[in-house]
Design a protein around this motif. Structure first.
Motif, PDB file in Angstrom:
ATOM      1  N   VAL A 119       0.926  -1.205  -0.215  1.00 49.43           N
ATOM      2  CA  VAL A 119       0.087  -0.014   0.099  1.00 49.43           C
ATOM      3  C   VAL A 119       0.441   1.425  -0.172  1.00 49.43           C
ATOM      4  CG1 VAL A 119      -1.572   1.488   1.536  1.00 49.43           C
ATOM      5  CG2 VAL A 119      -1.855  -1.527   1.510  1.00 49.43           C
ATOM      6  N   SER A 120       0.720   2.062  -0.916  1.00 53.56           N
ATOM      7  CA  SER A 120       1.043   3.747  -0.878  1.00 53.56           C
ATOM      8  C   SER A 120       0.205   5.064  -0.155  1.00 53.56           C
ATOM      9  CB  SER A 120       1.978   4.490  -2.072  1.00 53.56           C
ATOM     10  OG  SER A 120       1.471   3.922  -2.947  1.00 53.56           O
ATOM     11  N   ALA A 121       0.553   5.559  -0.043  1.00 45.49           N
ATOM     12  CA  ALA A 121      -0.258   6.792   0.296  1.00 45.49           C
ATOM     13  C   ALA A 121       0.542   7.535   0.388  1.00 45.49           C
ATOM     14  CB  ALA A 121      -0.677   6.941   1.910  1.00 45.49           C
ATOM     15  N   ALA A 122      -0.391   9.008  -0.447  1.00 47.25           N
ATOM     16  CA  ALA A 122      -0.247  10.524  -1.035  1.00 47.25           C
ATOM     17  C   ALA A 122      -0.461  11.562  -0.438  1.00 47.25           C
ATOM     18  CB  ALA A 122       0.601  10.372  -2.390  1.00 47.25           C
ATOM     19  N   THR A 123      -0.029  12.684  -0.268  1.00 45.96           N
ATOM     20  CA  THR A 123      -0.769  13.746  -0.188  1.00 45.96           C
ATOM     21  C   THR A 123      -0.080  15.079  -1.341  1.00 45.96           C
ATOM     22  OG1 THR A 123       0.895  13.960   1.624  1.00 45.96           O
ATOM     23  CG2 THR A 123      -1.314  13.198   2.304  1.00 45.96           C
ATOM     24  N   CYS A 124      -1.277  15.738  -1.341  1.00 43.56           N
ATOM     25  CA  CYS A 124       0.051  16.966  -1.839  1.00 43.56           C
ATOM     26  C   CYS A 124      -1.457  18.248  -2.056  1.00 43.56           C
ATOM     27  CB  CYS A 124       0.440  17.077  -3.607  1.00 43.56           C
ATOM     28  SG  CYS A 124      -1.282  16.385  -4.055  1.00 43.56           S
ATOM     29  N   ARG A 125      -0.810  19.334  -1.566  1.00 42.64           N
ATOM     30  CA  ARG A 125      -1.542  20.161  -1.573  1.00 42.64           C
ATOM     31  C   ARG A 125      -1.915  21.060  -3.261  1.00 42.64           C
ATOM     32  NH1 ARG A 125       2.911  22.925   1.489  1.00 42.64           N
ATOM     33  NH2 ARG A 125       2.860  24.676   0.184  1.00 42.64           N
ATOM     34  N   PHE A 126      -3.274  21.827  -3.216  1.00 43.69           N
ATOM     35  CA  PHE A 126      -3.187  23.039  -4.368  1.00 43.69           C
ATOM     36  C   PHE A 126      -3.519  24.244  -3.853  1.00 43.69           C
ATOM     37  CE2 PHE A 126      -3.719  17.852  -5.122  1.00 43.69           C
ATOM     38  CZ  PHE A 126      -3.393  18.543  -6.347  1.00 43.69           C
ATOM     39  N   ASP A 127      -3.367  24.778  -4.925  1.00 39.38           N
ATOM     40  CA  ASP A 127      -3.736  26.219  -4.896  1.00 39.38           C
ATOM     41  C   ASP A 127      -5.018  26.538  -4.916  1.00 39.38           C
ATOM     42  OD1 ASP A 127      -1.238  27.867  -3.936  1.00 39.38           O
ATOM     43  OD2 ASP A 127      -0.988  28.313  -6.271  1.00 39.38           O
ATOM     44  N   SER A 128      -6.090  25.622  -5.766  1.00 41.71           N
ATOM     45  CA  SER A 128      -7.462  25.863  -5.996  1.00 41.71           C
ATOM     46  C   SER A 128      -7.977  24.920  -6.223  1.00 41.71           C
ATOM     47  CB  SER A 128      -7.779  26.446  -7.183  1.00 41.71           C
ATOM     48  OG  SER A 128      -7.834  25.950  -8.285  1.00 41.71           O
ATOM     49  N   VAL A 129      -9.361  24.483  -5.568  1.00 39.16           N
ATOM     50  CA  VAL A 129     -10.170  23.202  -5.898  1.00 39.16           C
ATOM     51  C   VAL A 129     -10.375  22.547  -7.003  1.00 39.16           C
ATOM     52  CG1 VAL A 129     -12.496  21.779  -6.048  1.00 39.16           C
ATOM     53  CG2 VAL A 129     -11.603  23.970  -3.397  1.00 39.16           C
ATOM     54  N   GLU A 130     -10.070  23.512  -7.945  1.00 39.56           N
ATOM     55  CA  GLU A 130     -10.149  23.269  -8.814  1.00 39.56           C
ATOM     56  C   GLU A 130      -8.940  22.079  -9.639  1.00 39.56           C
ATOM     57  OE1 GLU A 130     -10.949  25.821  -8.489  1.00 39.56           O
ATOM     58  OE2 GLU A 130     -12.394  26.830  -9.401  1.00 39.56           O
ATOM     59  N   ASP A 131      -7.604  22.786  -9.276  1.00 38.29           N
ATOM     60  CA  ASP A 131      -7.042  21.771  -9.646  1.00 38.29           C
ATOM     61  C   ASP A 131      -6.354  20.136  -9.011  1.00 38.29           C
ATOM     62  OD1 ASP A 131      -4.964  23.909 -11.609  1.00 38.29           O
ATOM     63  OD2 ASP A 131      -4.228  25.176  -9.722  1.00 38.29           O
ATOM     64  N   ALA A 132      -7.114  20.528  -8.327  1.00 33.90           N
ATOM     65  CA  ALA A 132      -7.163  19.276  -7.133  1.00 33.90           C
ATOM     66  C   ALA A 132      -8.656  18.499  -8.074  1.00 33.90           C
ATOM     67  CB  ALA A 132      -7.682  19.759  -5.946  1.00 33.90           C
ATOM     68  N   VAL A 133      -9.191  18.789  -8.083  1.00 33.20           N
ATOM     69  CA  VAL A 133     -10.956  18.250  -8.835  1.00 33.20           C
ATOM     70  C   VAL A 133      -9.832  18.125 -10.428  1.00 33.20           C
ATOM     71  CG1 VAL A 133     -12.595  18.277 -10.393  1.00 33.20           C
ATOM     72  CG2 VAL A 133     -12.018  18.878  -7.338  1.00 33.20           C
TER      73      VAL A 133
END
Lengths: 461, 461
Positions: A217-231
Motif C-alpha cells: 500500500v502506498s499513500a500520498a498527499t499534496c496540496r493545491f492553490d485551488s479546488v479546481e486544480d485538485a479536481v
C-alpha cells in the motif's frame, strides 16, 4: 389495531424481552447529528431470524411501525421511529456465520459492525472494504447503501452484497441472490433492498464480498492553490487508468479542522489524500505517476510513503473528519450532509457550496470522496437559534438543488431518511409514484420504517 | 380489448409504420438457439421516446402484449412475443447521444450495439467494457443483465449502468439514477430494471460507464491436465489480488471445437486464456506472477504476449466459441446454456456437467468466465429427434439443479426468458411471490413481455 394493541401482543409473545425502560428508549432515539431525540415505544433485541419473523408478523397484524436498528450511526435519522412503534435492535445478531475464503465471501448477521468483521478476518489475508468512517453495522450499511473512502476502488455496499436473507412485511422469510458472484436470474431484489432503509424488508443475514489484503500500500498527499486544480488532477488520474484505492479532497476549512482537532500543521489549502493498493512495484509506479499528474496542476509538497505508521496516521486523521469539523463549531449540534455530482461538475459544486456557506455566515468544512464526485459539508447548528437553523436549512437546500442542477443526486451515501425526503420529488419526479407502488406492493400496511424514503404530500418541496 | 383491437388503434396512430409483413414478422420470431420461430402480430420501429410512450399507452389500454427487441441475440428467447402482440424493434433508436469524457460516461439509445459504441469511442481513449460475445444492443444487454469475458475486472451490466430513461407500462416516461457515479437516493429502480427482461418497463435511454483504454495489455495461455488444476490456479490468482481483466476456462471438448472451427492446433486439454490491463510494468509483472501460480498447478506451455496481433487472434478464437461449439454438432440446432456457482464449487460443477453430457450421449463444450464461477455448456440438438430433445432437456435440467445444490444460480448472464422460467421457484422460493407483486404493481395489465421471468402455475418444476 394500534401501537398499544401491538405492544400488548408483543408482550404476551416476548415477556420482559419487550423493553420499555425510559433509558433504553431514549438511547434508541439518539442520533449523531441534529435531529431531536425520538424515542420509540419499545425496543426488542431479536436473537434470530425466526424471532424477527414472529415480531414483524405481529406488528403487521396490528399495523404497528417497526424500525430496524444497527449501530445508530445513520446521518439522516433512518434509525429513528418517527411514527412511534417498535425498534428492533440487532446488537445480539452480530455473528460472522461463515467465511468462505476461496470464494472471497463472508456470511454475517446484520448487527455485526464492519470493524468487528475486519477484526475477525485478521488472519485470513482478506478484508471487507466498505468504510463509511463510522463503525456502522453491516445491516445498516446495506440498508442505507453506504460507501466511503474506498468506494472508488472496491465499490459501495451496492457492489459488495451478493445475497440477503430478509424478513418481509408479512413475516415471510425470503432469500435474495446466491453465493455465486453474479446472476441474471429474476428481479434483482438484492439491489432493491440495498438503500431501501428498512422500508421494504428487514435484513437478517448478508453475504458480502471480501477482498485480498494488498501486498503493498502506498499513500500520498499534496496540496493545491485551488479546488479546481485538485479536481482536475483527479479527473486526469482516473482517465489515465491509475487504479486509486482512495482519493480524498479536503478543503482549506477541513484542513483547519484537522489542525485544530488532530494537532497537525498542514497549510490551510485544498489537499488530496490518496492511497494505492497492489504489488510493491505497482504502488510505487502508481504513486509516482499520480505525482507527475499533480505536478501538472501545480501541486505542492507531494509526498508518498509505504510506511504503515505514516499511512495509519494519515487515515486516522481523515477518519476523524466528522469530529474535526464539529470541533470548529464548539457548543453546537452538527449536521453532516452529502451530495454527489458528475466529476466534471465537482469543482463548480464545491466552489459554489463554499461561497454559499460564507454568504450565510456558516463554518462549513468540505471533505469528499472525489473519485466518485461525492462530497460532504459539515456545518455547526445552534439548535436554540432559529435564525441559524434557517440559514443551515437554506445552505443544505441550496446544496441539494445545486447537485440536481449539475446532473447529480441529493445524497451519494448518507441516504434519504427524514432529512432529504423533501427532495425526492425534485430528484425522481415521475419515478416517485412507481417507488410508492413498489412500497405498497411489498408493505401494504406501511409498517416498515414509515415516514422514510417515500414522500407524502407534506414532504413536498 | 384484444390484440386485434390494439392493432387497429395502433394502425390509426402509426399508419404503415405498423409493420405486419410476413417476412418482418418471421425475422422477429427468429433466435440464435433452439426455440421455434415465434412471429409477433406486428412490428414497430419507434423513432423516439415519445413514440414509445404513445405506443405503450395504447397497448396498455387494449391489454396487448408488447416486447422490446434489440439485436435479437438473446439466448433464452427474451425477445420473442410468446403471447403474440407487438414487437418494438429499436434499430432506429441507435444513437450515441453524448460522450462525457471527463465523467467516463456515455448516454446512448437502446438500439445501439456495443460494437458500434466502441467504434464511436475509438478516438477518445475510452471503451465500453461489457462484452457478451454477440454484438448485442445496449438496451437488450441491460434488460438481460448481460456480462461476458471482462466482467471479472470491469463488472456486468449491473455494474456499468448509471441511469435509465424508461417508459413504464402506462406510458409514463421516468428517469432512474443520475449522471453521478453513485447515489443513496430512493429505491434503486435502475437495478430493478436491469435484468427484468422488458417485463417492468421499456428502456429508451441508458447512461453507462466507460473505462480508459489501458496503456498496456498482456495475454497469456496455458493448459492443464485437469479442470481442478485450472480452477485452483484461478482461485489462488484471485486471492493473491492479481487484477485479471479476463480469465476464461476452456475444456478439452471446447478446444477440439476451436481446432475444428478456427484451424488451431491446441492440445485437447483444459486451457486458461487470461488477459491483464495496466501499465507496461504492471501487465508484465501480472502475467509472470500468474505464470508462477499456474506452474504450482502443473500448467504446461505457459506463454504470454503483449503483441496486438497475437492477442487479437486469441480473443477472436474465444469469441467464436458459440459457432465453434456448434461446428461439433453439424446439421443440428444449438443450445447455449449457462449457470454460475461459487468459485470454490466450480471444478466440481464442471466435472459433473461433463460426466452428465457423456452419460447422456451428448457433445457438450464447456467455456467459462471462470473468475466469476460462470460457465457455458454448448450442446447440439436435433429438433426432429424427440429422444435427443429429451436428453438435452435432462442435461440442462440437471445442470440447473446442480448449480442450485452448489449454492449458485441457474443463470449467470443469459437470463431467465422462457428457457429457465421453470427454475424460478426452485431458485427463489418464497421470494417469487414478492417478485410477482412488484410485477403486478408496475405492470397491472401484464402487457410488458408477458410469459417471461415470472412463472405461472404451469411453469413450475
Amino acid at each position: 389495531m394500534t401501537i398499544q394493541s401491538a405492544l400488548k401482543a408483543l408482550e404476551r409473545l416476548l415477556g420482559d424481552r419487550l423493553v420499555t425502560s425510559d433509558a433504553v428508549l431514549a438511547q434508541h432515539g439518539e442520533n449523531e447529528t441534529y435531529f431531536t431525540n425520538t424515542p420509540p415505544d419499545a425496543v426488542i433485541f431479536p436473537e434470530n431470524t425466526e424471532d424477527v419473523s414472529q415480531i414483524v408478523k405481529l406488528c403487521n397484524m396490528h399495523a404497528c411501525p417497526i424500525v430496524a436498528y444497527g449501530a445508530g450511526t445513520s446521518l439522516e435519522a433512518q434509525h429513528l421511529a418517527v411514527q412511534g412503534g417498535v425498534v428492533l435492535d440487532f446488537s445480539n445478531m452480530n455473528s460472522v456465520l461463515e467465511v468462505r475464503d476461496e470464494d472471497l465471501t463472508a456470511v454475517v448477521q446484520p448487527g455485526l459492525t464492519r470493524e468487528d468483521l475486519n477484526t475477525y478476518l485478521r488472519d485470513t489475508g482478506l478484508f471487507f472494504s466498505v468504510d463509511p468512517g463510522a463503525n456502522a453495522s453491516m445491516g445498516g450499511m446495506a440498508a442505507t447503501r453506504a460507501s466511503g473512502t474506498t468506494a472508488v476502488r472496491y465499490g459501495t455496499m451496492s457492489d459488495n452484497v451478493l445475497a440477503f436473507e430478509v424478513v418481509m412485511a408479512d413475516g415471510t422469510i425470503i432469500r435474495t441472490g446466491t453465493g455465486a458472484r453474479k446472476t441474471a436470474s429474476g428481479y434483482d431484489l438484492t439491489h432493491l433492498l440495498i438503500g431501501s432503509e428498512g422500508t421494504l424488508g428487514i435484513i437478517t443475514e448478508l453475504t458480502v464480498k471480501l477482498h485480498g489484503i494488498p501486498e503493498a500500500v502506498s499513500a500520498a498527499t499534496c496540496r493545491f492553490d485551488s479546488v479546481e486544480d485538485a479536481v482536475n488532477t483527479v479527473i486526469l488520474t482516473i482517465q489515465s487508468g491509475i487504479p486509486m484505492a482512495r482519493i480524498e479532497l479536503l478543503d482549506d476549512v477541513m484542513v483547519r479542522g484537522f489542525n485544530t482537532y488532530s494537532k497537525s500543521d498542514l497549510p490551510e489549502k485544498p489537499h488530496l489524500f490518496v492511497e494505492f493498493h497492489g504489488s510493491p512495484t505497482a504502488v510505487a509506479e502508481q504513486a509516482e505517476n499520480f505525482g507527475d499528474i499533480a505536478g501538472e496542476f501545480s501541486a505542492e509538497d507531494f509526498a508518498w510513503t509505504t510506511k504503515l505508521e505514516e499511512r495509519t496516521a494519515l487515515w486516522a486523521m481523515r477518519h476523524k473528519a466528522h469530529y474535526a469539523s464539529w470541533s470548529l463549531n464548539p457548543g453546537k449540534k452538527f449536521l453532516a450532509t452529502d451530495v454527489c455530482v458528475p466529476i466534471s461538475r465537482l469543482a463548480e459544486a464545491v466552489v459554489k457550496a463554499k461561497e454559499d456557506s460564507v454568504r450565510l455566515g456558516l463554518t462549513s468544512t468540505i471533505v469528499g470522496h472525489v473519485g466518485d464526485g461525492n462530497f460532504h459539508c459539515g456545518v455547526g447548528v445552534d439548535t436554540d437559534n432559529p435564525d441559524e437553523i434557517a440559514r443551515v436549512e437554506e445552505f443544505t437546500d441550496n446544496l441539494c438543488k445545486l447537485a440536481l442542477r449539475l446532473g447529480g443526486t441529493v445524497t451519494g451515501e448518507h441516504g434519504i431518511g427524514v432529512g432529504k425526503i423533501k427532495f425526492m420529488d425534485a430528484e425522481h419526479g415521475a419515478a416517485v409514484p412507481f417507488m410508492r407502488a413498489v412500497k405498497a406492493a411489498l408493505d401494504p400496511n406501511n409498517i416498515l420504517n414509515p415516514g422514510k424514503v417515500i414522500p407524502t404530500a407534506t414532504d413536498k418541496r
